[in-house]
Write a protein that holds these residues in place. Structure first.
Motif: not given
Lengths: 474, 474, 474
Positions: C226-227, C281-285, C237-238, B112-113
């Motif tokens: 990622g939430g 990417l929603g399933t594997s993020a 995830a992010l 993230l950084g």
């Protein structure tokens, strides 16, 4: 060089210099912002997301919500920015004097918590701005802001610190105050040429721009009502506001259709009444209402707001000569009063039997006088209140809540009317007749696309001739 | 099939494949993103809100700010997205090579950084984009981004790691660099047909779209200046930037009226100069300036920026043949230089007498050489600097700050000029004359509502005939 | 009074009252929102920023993305608000019954975690709304939402809790479900007068409004994926979503030019296909894919999406009579299927050799049956699954992932088709012919600026005559 605008500029510059001097003399960084601060900055981490949500509401939400006027988009979003930036600084100073300097501190602290309070304070003025939108000069608005911040902060101080009337989302101290102050100003400023104004009204895409404001206000309202709370109070404020808004929105659509004789939705209702559920919860959002009650209150607010836009605003305009450009009575005024009443009612029903210890967290002055530890804490929090004032019954607390609401209405209406009288002085450049609701009065508008029609009549020839219609070559 | 665009597509695809390969060969998840990471992810929780605020600035802020051109709205917001998405990846790679691979690590960390740093890096390119907006092909912009990222990251590396010149909000390394790089490119690209362009200028609602960008930049600028800091430094960065912007905004309105001979506000000033207070604080935002000083600096930035838009931009255009579409000199260039000078001045005045231990946190190279524990920490943080370089006096630190500013100006101007020469190669599809500032050059524009007037002249007949005026049936 | 709209209003009010009653009977504050909650509210602090990002996506992102239609801006952004506010409440209730009441709890909990889930659930309906945009009445949409929420939540429950198929960003359970449900509804609702619609299409500034939605969706998609995760899974995830979107965007621009015979960018692609990398990417993020793989998947999604808009959407419309207003097949449908396949493939390759303990965190049912401590935890988390179902091989997990995808497609298509049959009932006010894609059908449109042309034909005379062209006086 137009003398009127030099006046605005000179006064704005002088006030800005005064603000800097007052910050220099009276302000200093708060503890966790001091160089090599000993205290951890955890409060910043937890508060900053709420602050930024509120910040978006103030600048994007209020700013774009008011862009619905077809010829006043520049003014709406720009003067909103000007006013908010001005009030942020002035509210810091006024709050610093009231809360610190007046109590013997040499300096007032500058930190994130006060940034949030300053943003809240600017909402008061922006709500009043909505009542007089299109009818006032920037200079009048600066003067209005100067006065309103002082009065609203004193009112809040009396309500919160002297009367001990809580208002977590500031529906009384901000929403109701801002609305009725603005309406009183609008009433007093009204002049004979009002009906000559031809530029009010929206165009198709200005109503879409306005929805940018609506949606961002809608999204972040839970942060407005919960931002100043913490722990389970904050969590409830988020939940209650979220559910209230959702229910209010469904009901707003239903009633918007019901009140139209063709059964069509009205964008004015959707832009505004959908938000009334956030205002109506502002005093009680942190209380354990139960989710269904939050939803019911939201529905009631939506109904009141739609009826207000449809029937009460035209009535106020034609009968009482109160012209309310944005309908702040319907979004902030009546729902703010509802919020105050709801808050008082729940206070009057509060009991440690059902709410447990939360009752004393939400209403500290209800702490039983026999609990010496908590009593000390409360007396520190409320230095204005003697020991005899602590240990209130729930009925007493409810009474004080109502008293704060009434006080807010009185101060805002009387203060607004007096402010209106001051703003009528010729030196403050009141806007008249067909110059109202028209960006060309104060902004350079040279491009295409300015909505033009037969009313013509705007008599700034030097400028007017530079505003061709969108289809100038047809 | 137009050969020019196949060129863009092919090059974009090739570069994207190269990016993926380089990430595959050189990249790996950072520690707290690794599978079953041993380290806690607390840094994500505290940094993510700041990252998202900056993310909004990059994509909404820069993107919409540039939509003010009446016929270039598609390009402004879309190519901004393209460029930022492109630079995010490339900056990751370039930074990874400079900071990790060049120091003997096999891989660079992805976390993230670095997402925040990549977003910052994209700001540099987007500022340059503002200088050449409407005058360049997407292919030229990709090439410009490729070069600029390398140069700006090397410049930042030298400034931060070799010279030890701090810049918490990157006003030197990003704002000033991006502005002067872009202006140099714009100067070199200027050609004889420049004055044939007829499409520059705004329409009424494009100026409102642009305010979306302004307001989101204004709101989240404290996160930009404070996002990379922590503790009390971060808290001060938020406060200082917030107050600087507020003061800057009031002063911008005042001066916007003063410089107009009809005394009217100018949307160009309001869209841009209101933000100069954020840039001007970028180097010193984390320092204990005191709030009033932040406000005074904001005022100065607003004045410089308004004067720049009103007088300097036309001068640069007519006399020096530097055409600055968005006025980046006024928003990022001069305020960026001001930021560097302010930072150097405060560095030269820094003293542990007044700032306490903070002076060593802000300027690590000022740690006294007799403090062995902290010395070790500093040497680890600055592997490029020998022990003799540590224990700087405040005057020395101020000198290094100025040196970094001068270096930034030299690298950006020379680098931009050379980049401009490359972009003039015919293979990169320079845009000429009346094709400039017109979305029809690179976008399908088939709907109604495209602002049309007598200039006509856009000679893409196949497309042009499909763009009727809004009032086609009148 | 138009009888049709009284119908909507009455049904909306009745449903809202039922919602309040159900919340009253079945709902209660979750633990950390209870009065004097014993548990700390830390979860609120860490989750709230993600929730608000998703909240922005739902209301600003989806709402403005759909404003691209020239005459349907009011409906797009307003009915999006209505539907989301409606579904938020209904999803709470449906989820509460499925997850709590059906398992013997007297009440379902109301807390921030469920607010996030309710927002997610509303995305499902809003995606379907995109497929039928302009072709349905608000009443039809309420009924559709009532049914779709039940079916989609049951489908998710079977997939997650019974099959143990994970989907961190809900690309199967939300994106694919919403897309194919909506397309099935659209197919069944299609009638003979479809080709008489004249109002579809964009104008210049409606395409810019739509980009507001695009950009906010793009920015906050990492929070969507990622939430609901935490720790290193959330961090990955992010990162993965951010990189996937960046790569997808570059490739979208490249392919948008490649598929146009004039080599120009297409705003439809840029508004939508740039986002496909987030869906894919929603399933594997949250899996340790490595950054390059996330980028490659993003590229693939962009290519599929552009090709879908360019070739598949017209094919579906002309050959299969499936008219997909927003192209949800290309943004949510095919990329959602891709996401499911990618997730299954990575599951099938998952191994504790390469992923360490993360494999059991991501796929709890792969915990070896000989690890008694973790086994207990897993059995508590999956009460529907017997001990024999635990200790899956990676191939088995991959098979279950595929099974959940297939189940989702079957339930959504069959459910959507049946829902479409219900919505065809005359009582639900289907919209026909030239009344489609036109705000005047359900909204008061009285201002200037409504895009007008020769098609005329909207036969609501009372209203139509009040909608002059923008250049009425030319």
């Amino acid at each position: 060089m137009d003398v009127r605008r030099v006046k605005f500029s000179v006064i704005a510059i002088i006030l800005q210099i005064i603000f800097i001097i007052l910050f220099g003399v009276l302000g200093e960084y708060g503890d966790s912002a001091k160089a090599k601060s000993p205290s951890p900055a955890y409060d910043v981490a937890s508060m900053y997301p709420y602050f930024q949500d509120v910040h978006v509401m103030i600048f994007v939400g209020f700013g774009f919500l008011m862009t619905f006027l077809k010829r006043y988009g520049f003014s709406a979003v720009s003067v909103n920015l000007l006013l908010a930036a001005f009030v942020i600084q002035w509210a810091y100073i006024v709050r610093g004097i009231i809360h610190s300097v007046a109590h013997g501190h040499a300096k007032f602290p500058v930190h994130l918590g006060e940034m949030l309070s300053a943003d809240f304070a600017s909402a008061t003025v922006l709500i009043s701005f909505g009542a007089v939108l299109g009818k006032t000069s920037p200079l009048q608005l600066l003067i209005m802001a100067l006065i309103e911040v002082v009065l609203s902060q004193i009112n809040e101080y009396i309500g919160l610190d002297k009367l001990g009337a809580v208002d977590v989302g500031e529906s009384m101290y901000i929403h109701a105050f801002g609305a009725y102050f603005g309406l009183a100003v609008a009433r007093v400023l009204r002049n004979d040429q009002h009906d000559e104004a031809k530029s009010e009204g929206s165009v198709y895409h200005s109503d879409v721009f306005s929805m940018i404001g609506t949606i961002f206000l809608w999204i972040f309202w839970p942060s407005f009502n919960g931002g100043a709370a913490s722990g389970d109070e904050q969590h409830r404020a988020l939940i209650n506001t979220y559910l209230s808004l959702a229910a209010c929105t469904v009901i707003t659509f239903a009633f918007s259709q019901l009140v139209d004789n063709r059964g069509k939705f009205n964008m004015v209702h959707i832009q505004n009444a959908t938000l009334a559920g956030g205002v109506a919860l502002g005093t009680s959002a942190n209380m354990p209402l139960q989710p269904w009650a939050a939803m019911a209150i939201g529905c009631l607010a939506g109904i009141i707001s739609v009826i207000g836009y449809q029937y009460i605003t035209p009535f106020l305009d034609s009968k009482l000569k109160i012209h309310d450009t944005c309908g702040v009575n319907n979004l902030h005024g009546m729902p703010g009063i509802l919020a105050g009443i709801v808050g008082a009612a729940f206070a009057a029903m509060a009991s440690s039997d059902t709410w447990g210890e939360s009752v004393y967290e939400i209403f500290p002055l209800m702490v039983p006088a026999d609990n010496s530890t908590e009593l000390m804490d409360v007396m520190k929090e409320y230095p204005m209140i003697t020991e005899a004032g602590i240990g209130r019954s729930s009925t007493t607390q409810g009474g004080y809540q109502m008293l704060a609401l009434v006080l807010t209405l009185v101060v805002s209406i009387v203060g607004g009317a007096l402010t209106g009288l001051i703003l009528r002085l010729p030196c403050f450049d009141n806007v008249h007749g067909n110059r109202m609701f028209d960006d060309r009065e104060f902004f350079i508008v040279e491009g295409q696309g300015f909505p033009e029609n037969e009313d013509g009549g705007f008599d700034d020839d030097a400028n007017h001739t530079k505003v061709p219609m969108l289809s100038q070559n047809s």
